[in-house]
Design a protein around this motif. Structure first.
Motif, PDB file in Angstrom:
ATOM      1  N   PHE A  76       0.829  -1.197   0.000  1.00 58.64           N
ATOM      2  CA  PHE A  76       0.000   0.000   0.000  1.00 58.64           C
ATOM      3  C   PHE A  76       0.872   1.259   0.000  1.00 58.64           C
ATOM      4  O   PHE A  76       0.499   2.281  -0.583  1.00 58.64           O
ATOM      5  CB  PHE A  76      -0.960   0.005   1.179  1.00 58.64           C
ATOM      6  CG  PHE A  76      -2.181  -0.853   0.957  1.00 58.64           C
ATOM      7  CD1 PHE A  76      -2.279  -1.716  -0.115  1.00 58.64           C
ATOM      8  CD2 PHE A  76      -3.239  -0.796   1.827  1.00 58.64           C
ATOM      9  CE1 PHE A  76      -3.399  -2.500  -0.328  1.00 58.64           C
ATOM     10  CE2 PHE A  76      -4.376  -1.578   1.629  1.00 58.64           C
ATOM     11  CZ  PHE A  76      -4.448  -2.416   0.557  1.00 58.64           C
ATOM     12  N   GLU A  77       2.028   1.212   0.629  1.00 59.60           N
ATOM     13  CA  GLU A  77       2.946   2.349   0.601  1.00 59.60           C
ATOM     14  C   GLU A  77       3.456   2.592  -0.817  1.00 59.60           C
ATOM     15  O   GLU A  77       3.545   3.732  -1.261  1.00 59.60           O
ATOM     16  CB  GLU A  77       4.119   2.126   1.558  1.00 59.60           C
ATOM     17  CG  GLU A  77       3.747   2.226   3.010  1.00 59.60           C
ATOM     18  CD  GLU A  77       3.169   3.589   3.383  1.00 59.60           C
ATOM     19  OE1 GLU A  77       3.681   4.618   2.901  1.00 59.60           O
ATOM     20  OE2 GLU A  77       2.180   3.611   4.144  1.00 59.60           O
ATOM     21  N   ARG A  78       3.769   1.510  -1.537  1.00 60.31           N
ATOM     22  CA  ARG A  78       4.196   1.631  -2.933  1.00 60.31           C
ATOM     23  C   ARG A  78       3.086   2.224  -3.789  1.00 60.31           C
ATOM     24  O   ARG A  78       3.334   3.068  -4.649  1.00 60.31           O
ATOM     25  CB  ARG A  78       4.606   0.267  -3.488  1.00 60.31           C
ATOM     26  CG  ARG A  78       5.946  -0.193  -3.009  1.00 60.31           C
ATOM     27  CD  ARG A  78       6.405  -1.517  -3.590  1.00 60.31           C
ATOM     28  NE  ARG A  78       5.902  -1.836  -4.901  1.00 60.31           N
ATOM     29  CZ  ARG A  78       5.468  -3.048  -5.267  1.00 60.31           C
ATOM     30  NH1 ARG A  78       5.476  -4.037  -4.403  1.00 60.31           N
ATOM     31  NH2 ARG A  78       5.032  -3.273  -6.493  1.00 60.31           N
ATOM     32  N   ILE A  79       1.846   1.777  -3.535  1.00 56.37           N
ATOM     33  CA  ILE A  79       0.708   2.303  -4.304  1.00 56.37           C
ATOM     34  C   ILE A  79       0.494   3.780  -3.982  1.00 56.37           C
ATOM     35  O   ILE A  79       0.246   4.590  -4.878  1.00 56.37           O
ATOM     36  CB  ILE A  79      -0.562   1.471  -4.047  1.00 56.37           C
ATOM     37  CG1 ILE A  79      -0.386   0.051  -4.591  1.00 56.37           C
ATOM     38  CG2 ILE A  79      -1.776   2.134  -4.683  1.00 56.37           C
ATOM     39  CD1 ILE A  79      -1.511  -0.903  -4.232  1.00 56.37           C
ATOM     40  N   LYS A  80       0.611   4.165  -2.696  1.00 53.52           N
ATOM     41  CA  LYS A  80       0.453   5.580  -2.321  1.00 53.52           C
ATOM     42  C   LYS A  80       1.497   6.448  -3.012  1.00 53.52           C
ATOM     43  O   LYS A  80       1.180   7.522  -3.532  1.00 53.52           O
ATOM     44  CB  LYS A  80       0.583   5.738  -0.804  1.00 53.52           C
ATOM     45  CG  LYS A  80      -0.626   5.306  -0.034  1.00 53.52           C
ATOM     46  CD  LYS A  80      -0.408   5.469   1.453  1.00 53.52           C
ATOM     47  CE  LYS A  80      -1.521   4.824   2.238  1.00 53.52           C
ATOM     48  NZ  LYS A  80      -1.283   4.872   3.683  1.00 53.52           N
ATOM     49  N   LYS A  81       2.733   5.982  -3.030  1.00 56.38           N
ATOM     50  CA  LYS A  81       3.797   6.736  -3.692  1.00 56.38           C
ATOM     51  C   LYS A  81       3.534   6.814  -5.194  1.00 56.38           C
ATOM     52  O   LYS A  81       3.724   7.850  -5.814  1.00 56.38           O
ATOM     53  CB  LYS A  81       5.147   6.078  -3.439  1.00 56.38           C
ATOM     54  CG  LYS A  81       6.317   6.859  -4.007  1.00 56.38           C
ATOM     55  CD  LYS A  81       7.620   6.174  -3.693  1.00 56.38           C
ATOM     56  CE  LYS A  81       8.118   6.693  -2.362  1.00 56.38           C
ATOM     57  NZ  LYS A  81       9.482   6.247  -2.059  1.00 56.38           N
ATOM     58  N   PHE A 104      -8.068   3.080  -1.553  1.00 60.66           N
ATOM     59  CA  PHE A 104      -7.693   4.259  -2.326  1.00 60.66           C
ATOM     60  C   PHE A 104      -8.896   4.926  -2.978  1.00 60.66           C
ATOM     61  O   PHE A 104      -8.777   5.548  -4.031  1.00 60.66           O
ATOM     62  CB  PHE A 104      -6.643   3.872  -3.375  1.00 60.66           C
ATOM     63  CG  PHE A 104      -5.382   3.358  -2.749  1.00 60.66           C
ATOM     64  CD1 PHE A 104      -4.465   4.229  -2.198  1.00 60.66           C
ATOM     65  CD2 PHE A 104      -5.151   1.997  -2.662  1.00 60.66           C
ATOM     66  CE1 PHE A 104      -3.317   3.760  -1.593  1.00 60.66           C
ATOM     67  CE2 PHE A 104      -4.005   1.511  -2.057  1.00 60.66           C
ATOM     68  CZ  PHE A 104      -3.085   2.402  -1.520  1.00 60.66           C
ATOM     69  N   PHE A 105     -10.049   4.816  -2.338  1.00 65.26           N
ATOM     70  CA  PHE A 105     -11.273   5.431  -2.843  1.00 65.26           C
ATOM     71  C   PHE A 105     -11.092   6.944  -2.864  1.00 65.26           C
ATOM     72  O   PHE A 105     -10.592   7.545  -1.929  1.00 65.26           O
ATOM     73  CB  PHE A 105     -12.462   5.054  -1.956  1.00 65.26           C
ATOM     74  CG  PHE A 105     -13.771   5.569  -2.471  1.00 65.26           C
ATOM     75  CD1 PHE A 105     -14.377   4.966  -3.546  1.00 65.26           C
ATOM     76  CD2 PHE A 105     -14.380   6.666  -1.890  1.00 65.26           C
ATOM     77  CE1 PHE A 105     -15.579   5.434  -4.039  1.00 65.26           C
ATOM     78  CE2 PHE A 105     -15.575   7.140  -2.374  1.00 65.26           C
ATOM     79  CZ  PHE A 105     -16.184   6.524  -3.446  1.00 65.26           C
ATOM     80  N   GLY A 106     -11.492   7.569  -3.940  1.00 64.06           N
ATOM     81  CA  GLY A 106     -11.372   9.019  -4.055  1.00 64.06           C
ATOM     82  C   GLY A 106     -10.072   9.459  -4.697  1.00 64.06           C
ATOM     83  O   GLY A 106      -9.891  10.643  -4.963  1.00 64.06           O
ATOM     84  N   SER A 107      -9.168   8.543  -4.945  1.00 58.64           N
ATOM     85  CA  SER A 107      -7.919   8.896  -5.622  1.00 58.64           C
ATOM     86  C   SER A 107      -8.094   8.728  -7.123  1.00 58.64           C
ATOM     87  O   SER A 107      -9.148   8.314  -7.595  1.00 58.64           O
ATOM     88  CB  SER A 107      -6.770   8.020  -5.116  1.00 58.64           C
ATOM     89  OG  SER A 107      -6.941   6.686  -5.546  1.00 58.64           O
TER      90      SER A 107
END
Length: 116
Positions: free
Chosen positions: A18-23, A55-58
C-alpha cells in the motif's frame, strides 16, 4: 503498476504494497494498476475490492488482466487513451455517444413530451 494476485500478501499494509501504491499515486497523474490473475475468482475480487476501498477518491484505476497478452493490450490501450491526440478523439466520441443516447432514449422522449 503491475500487481500479480499470487504475490499479494495476506496483510498488504505490512508488506509495504500500500505504501508503494500511495507513492505511485502521488507521482503519477493517471494511475493504473494492472491486476494479473489467470482466473478472477473470489480471492482476486476481494483483493481488487481491498485496493479500491483503500484508495477510494484517488485517481487510481484498476484493470484486471488474465495473461501477459491482455496486460500488453491494456498498457497499449492506456497509452493511446491518455496521449494528447487520442484524448480529444475519445472525448469527441463520448460526446457523440451521449448525444445519440439522449436523442434515442425513450425516457428523454417522455420528458420532452412532458416539457420538463
Amino acid at each position: 503498476m503491475l500487481v500479480a494476485t499470487q504475490e499479494f500478501p495476506a496483510n498488504p499494509e505490512e508488506a509495504g504494497l500500500f505504501e508503494r501504491i500511495k507513492k505511485f499515486i502521488q507521482v503519477h497523474r493517471n494511475c493504473f494498476i494492472l491486476l494479473l490473475a489467470s482466473l478472477h475468482g473470489k480471492k482476486e475480487w476481494e483483493i481488487m475490492s481491498t485496493i479500491q476501498h483503500s484508495f477510494f477518491g484517488s485517481n487510481l484505476r484498476i484493470l484486471p488482466v488474465h495473461n501477459i497478452a491482455e496486460m500488453v493490450k491494456g498498457m497499449l490501450t492506456i497509452a493511446k487513451a491518455t496521449s494528447k491526440p487520442h484524448v480529444v478523439t475519445v472525448r469527441d466520441r463520448m460526446s457523440l455517444a451521449r448525444a445519440h443516447i439522449i436523442e434515442h432514449s425513450p425516457v428523454w422522449e417522455m420528458l420532452r413530451d412532458m416539457q420538463l
